[in-house]
Design a protein around this motif. Sequence first.
Motif, PDB file in Angstrom:
ATOM      1  N   ASN A  30       0.826  -1.214   0.000  1.00 14.49           N
ATOM      2  CA  ASN A  30       0.000   0.000   0.000  1.00 14.49           C
ATOM      3  C   ASN A  30       0.860   1.264   0.000  1.00 14.49           C
ATOM      4  O   ASN A  30       0.578   2.211  -0.737  1.00 14.49           O
ATOM      5  N   ASP A  31       1.912   1.274   0.831  1.00 12.76           N
ATOM      6  CA  ASP A  31       2.792   2.447   0.894  1.00 12.76           C
ATOM      7  C   ASP A  31       3.519   2.672  -0.434  1.00 12.76           C
ATOM      8  O   ASP A  31       3.648   3.807  -0.888  1.00 12.76           O
ATOM      9  N   ALA A  32       3.989   1.596  -1.056  1.00 14.95           N
ATOM     10  CA  ALA A  32       4.680   1.727  -2.340  1.00 14.95           C
ATOM     11  C   ALA A  32       3.726   2.282  -3.405  1.00 14.95           C
ATOM     12  O   ALA A  32       4.127   3.103  -4.237  1.00 14.95           O
ATOM     13  N   GLN A  33       2.472   1.870  -3.353  1.00 20.24           N
ATOM     14  CA  GLN A  33       1.488   2.394  -4.308  1.00 20.24           C
ATOM     15  C   GLN A  33       1.244   3.890  -4.078  1.00 20.24           C
ATOM     16  O   GLN A  33       1.112   4.651  -5.041  1.00 20.24           O
ATOM     17  N   LEU A  34       1.217   4.322  -2.812  1.00 22.25           N
ATOM     18  CA  LEU A  34       1.062   5.752  -2.513  1.00 22.25           C
ATOM     19  C   LEU A  34       2.254   6.554  -3.032  1.00 22.25           C
ATOM     20  O   LEU A  34       2.087   7.633  -3.609  1.00 22.25           O
ATOM     21  N   ILE A  35       3.451   6.025  -2.831  1.00 26.87           N
ATOM     22  CA  ILE A  35       4.651   6.715  -3.309  1.00 26.87           C
ATOM     23  C   ILE A  35       4.649   6.756  -4.839  1.00 26.87           C
ATOM     24  O   ILE A  35       5.020   7.767  -5.445  1.00 26.87           O
ATOM     25  N   ALA A  36       4.219   5.676  -5.468  1.00 28.44           N
ATOM     26  CA  ALA A  36       4.137   5.653  -6.937  1.00 28.44           C
ATOM     27  C   ALA A  36       3.214   6.760  -7.430  1.00 28.44           C
ATOM     28  O   ALA A  36       3.532   7.447  -8.406  1.00 28.44           O
ATOM     29  N   GLU A  37       2.090   6.945  -6.760  1.00 32.56           N
ATOM     30  CA  GLU A  37       1.160   8.015  -7.152  1.00 32.56           C
ATOM     31  C   GLU A  37       1.812   9.385  -7.000  1.00 32.56           C
ATOM     32  O   GLU A  37       1.649  10.259  -7.854  1.00 32.56           O
ATOM     33  N   LYS A  38       2.565   9.581  -5.912  1.00 33.56           N
ATOM     34  CA  LYS A  38       3.250  10.860  -5.703  1.00 33.56           C
ATOM     35  C   LYS A  38       4.319  11.090  -6.767  1.00 33.56           C
ATOM     36  O   LYS A  38       4.484  12.208  -7.262  1.00 33.56           O
ATOM     37  N   LEU A  39       5.052  10.037  -7.116  1.00 31.09           N
ATOM     38  CA  LEU A  39       6.072  10.172  -8.161  1.00 31.09           C
ATOM     39  C   LEU A  39       5.443  10.480  -9.518  1.00 31.09           C
ATOM     40  O   LEU A  39       5.979  11.274 -10.289  1.00 31.09           O
ATOM     41  N   LYS A  40       4.310   9.875  -9.795  1.00 31.62           N
ATOM     42  CA  LYS A  40       3.628  10.122 -11.066  1.00 31.62           C
ATOM     43  C   LYS A  40       3.244  11.596 -11.196  1.00 31.62           C
ATOM     44  O   LYS A  40       3.345  12.187 -12.270  1.00 31.62           O
ATOM     45  N   LEU A  41       2.835  12.211 -10.090  1.00 27.06           N
ATOM     46  CA  LEU A  41       2.457  13.632 -10.104  1.00 27.06           C
ATOM     47  C   LEU A  41       3.642  14.537 -10.427  1.00 27.06           C
ATOM     48  O   LEU A  41       3.458  15.641 -10.942  1.00 27.06           O
ATOM     49  N   LEU A  42       4.857  14.081 -10.122  1.00 26.85           N
ATOM     50  CA  LEU A  42       6.051  14.878 -10.417  1.00 26.85           C
ATOM     51  C   LEU A  42       6.357  14.908 -11.911  1.00 26.85           C
ATOM     52  O   LEU A  42       7.098  15.773 -12.376  1.00 26.85           O
ATOM     53  N   ASN A  43       5.828  13.935 -12.644  1.00 27.00           N
ATOM     54  CA  ASN A  43       6.005  13.855 -14.091  1.00 27.00           C
ATOM     55  C   ASN A  43       7.483  13.883 -14.495  1.00 27.00           C
ATOM     56  O   ASN A  43       7.886  14.602 -15.410  1.00 27.00           O
TER      57      ASN A  43
END
Length: 156
Positions: A30-43
């Motif tokens: 779950n935490d890795a998925q949250l971090i993935a979402e945050k990284l995606k926002l950085l583009n």
Amino acid sequence: MKQLFIVRHAKASNDSLEDFDRPLNEQGINDAQLIAEKLKLLNKTIDCVICSSAKRTRSTFKILNAAINASKASYNDLLYHGTEQDYFELIKSTNDSINTLMIVGHNPSVTALVNNLSSASIFDMATSSVAIINFDNNKWSNLSNKGCNLEDYIKT
């Protein structure tokens, strides 16, 4: 300018498996998925990923890569038991055609690396966290201690 993403693997289970083979637990996934979402926002575009060959780091990278879609990835046994100096030397040996590099590894080496490359004073990088470090040079071989800037520290 070069950019370095230093990732500590997500939380692993405490199963009776050998340390190298420990999978992520539910919180880690779950935490890795949250971090993935945050990284995606950085583009950001990640040119290359070097990941420890341990199961928990490979699983963390797989989750993150769904968001970052790295151009090139490899697994390196040295990052499993490697020291901060081993990580440092591996980064310095990166081909200069790579502008954005991600390292997925283990503590205490990742925390020491972040603190030694920048003026950061992170006590203990959290599982699933990512430190983004800027290096104002065009050659990885010129990487030096305290010669970088911590742009961001992302955690859940």
